[in-house]
Design an enzyme around this catalytic site. Structure first.
Site, PDB file in Angstrom:
ATOM      1  N   TYR A   1       1.761  10.023  -2.826  1.00 28.41           N
ATOM      2  CA  TYR A   1       2.913   9.434  -3.515  1.00 28.41           C
ATOM      3  C   TYR A   1       4.168   9.538  -2.656  1.00 28.41           C
ATOM      4  O   TYR A   1       4.948   8.585  -2.552  1.00 28.41           O
ATOM      5  CB  TYR A   1       3.114  10.149  -4.846  1.00 28.41           C
ATOM      6  CG  TYR A   1       4.018   9.430  -5.813  1.00 28.41           C
ATOM      7  CD1 TYR A   1       3.626   8.236  -6.399  1.00 28.41           C
ATOM      8  CD2 TYR A   1       5.253   9.967  -6.166  1.00 28.41           C
ATOM      9  CE1 TYR A   1       4.440   7.581  -7.309  1.00 28.41           C
ATOM     10  CE2 TYR A   1       6.083   9.322  -7.068  1.00 28.41           C
ATOM     11  CZ  TYR A   1       5.670   8.127  -7.643  1.00 28.41           C
ATOM     12  OH  TYR A   1       6.501   7.483  -8.540  1.00 28.41           O
TER      13      TYR A   1
ATOM     14  N   SER B   1      11.704   6.341  -6.269  1.00 26.75           N
ATOM     15  CA  SER B   1      11.502   7.704  -6.757  1.00 26.75           C
ATOM     16  C   SER B   1      12.263   8.752  -5.928  1.00 26.75           C
ATOM     17  O   SER B   1      12.595   8.541  -4.769  1.00 26.75           O
ATOM     18  CB  SER B   1      10.008   8.050  -6.768  1.00 26.75           C
ATOM     19  OG  SER B   1       9.772   9.424  -6.926  1.00 26.75           O
TER      20      SER B   1
ATOM     21  N   VAL C   1      -1.261  -6.288  -7.923  1.00 25.72           N
ATOM     22  CA  VAL C   1      -0.328  -6.489  -6.813  1.00 25.72           C
ATOM     23  C   VAL C   1      -0.961  -6.225  -5.449  1.00 25.72           C
ATOM     24  O   VAL C   1      -0.392  -6.616  -4.428  1.00 25.72           O
ATOM     25  CB  VAL C   1       0.939  -5.615  -6.972  1.00 25.72           C
ATOM     26  CG1 VAL C   1       1.761  -6.060  -8.166  1.00 25.72           C
ATOM     27  CG2 VAL C   1       0.586  -4.140  -7.044  1.00 25.72           C
TER      28      VAL C   1
END
Length: 273
Positions: free
Chosen positions: A150, A137, A60
């Site tokens: 993250y 998330s 991606v």
């Protein structure tokens, strides 16, 4: 919206939440297209799914490849109804102790990669008046030591989803942000087994906020979110408390445990190098 006959593209589809949810989507009558870098894992995932499933190898982070694969899918199926930008990687540890390039890689896959597949598929989604989902998330609104890459990627992804939702007002295209907590995918279990610093973080988090839920428990919620074109889905549901209190989460009161465990995370991470 029923999933019957819908063409669903899922990045990160070779395992974890992607393949588990794909199996349920196929059971509900969807044409599922799994996209992932790992060709062998894609084949295993497809073999385990009962229903209509197809696979394409895709990185991606390569925008041109996203456009090419999307064109191939449209040529085969004639449409795209749902795109789920689910591809994700994570790295855990203090910024200065991470391998060179690791921090950027997390943003490239989780955030830039989501943009690449969404941009490639958007003309078709506008035609089908479809749905875009992004795996954002709990980390999009709850940020912990050792998780800066993250957290940055997922916070950016949530912002992308929120902005895109408004941008597409009036087009018939809906946008949703999906917010799993700690789930027993290899992204979490691998760190629990191999990184004592990560295990120490989860042990320090209060009650359910450090618990690991099962893939089986969250999958129906993810698939239901795709089916109802949800603007937001959070699971485990205790994560809604993080959303509603996010403006206070970085105050000294709420960060007390994280600040206390941070030196241990640094010490353990240094030993892992």
């Amino acid at each position: 919206m029923t999933l019957t006959g819908k063409v669903i593209l899922i990045t990160g589809g070779a395992g974890g939440l992607g393949s588990a949810s794909a199996a349920m989507c196929a059971e509900r009558g969807a044409d599922v297209v799994l996209l992932d870098r790992d060709e062998e894992a894609l084949a295993r995932a497809a073999e385990a799914i009962r229903g209509r499933v197809d696979t394409y190898v895709l990185d991606v982070t390569d925008a041109a490849a996203c456009a090419k694969v999307t064109a191939q899918i449209v040529a085969k199926y004639g449409r795209v109804d749902i795109v789920w930008a689910n591809a994700g990687v994570s790295v855990f540890g203090p910024v200065d102790l991470l391998p060179d390039g690791a921090w950027k890689r997390v943003l490239d896959v989780n955030l830039v990669g989501a943009h690449n597949i969404v941009r490639a598929a958007l003309p078709e989604l506008l035609r089908s008046r479809g749905y875009i989902a992004m795996t954002c998330s709990w980390a999009s609104f709850a940020h912990q030591p050792g998780h800066s890459a993250y957290s940055a990627a997922k916070a950016g992804l949530e912002a992308f989803a929120n902005s895109l939702r408004l941008e597409l007002s009036g087009t018939g295209v809906d946008v949703g942000s999906l917010h799993p907590g700690w789930i027993d995918t290899t992204m979490v279990t691998g760190k629990l087994k191999g990184q004592p610093a990560f295990a120490a973080l989860l042990d320090a988090l209060p009650g359910p906020f450090g618990s690991v839920a099962t893939t089986a428990s969250i999958t129906p919620h993810l698939v239901d979110a795709l089916e109802r074109r949800a603007a937001r889905m959070i699971y485990p549901r205790v994560g809604w408390a993080l959303l509603f209190t996010r403006s206070a989460l970085q105050t000294s009161l709420f960060t007390r445990r994280s600040r206390a465990i941070a030196p241990k995370i640094r010490r353990l991470s240094a030993l892992e190098r």
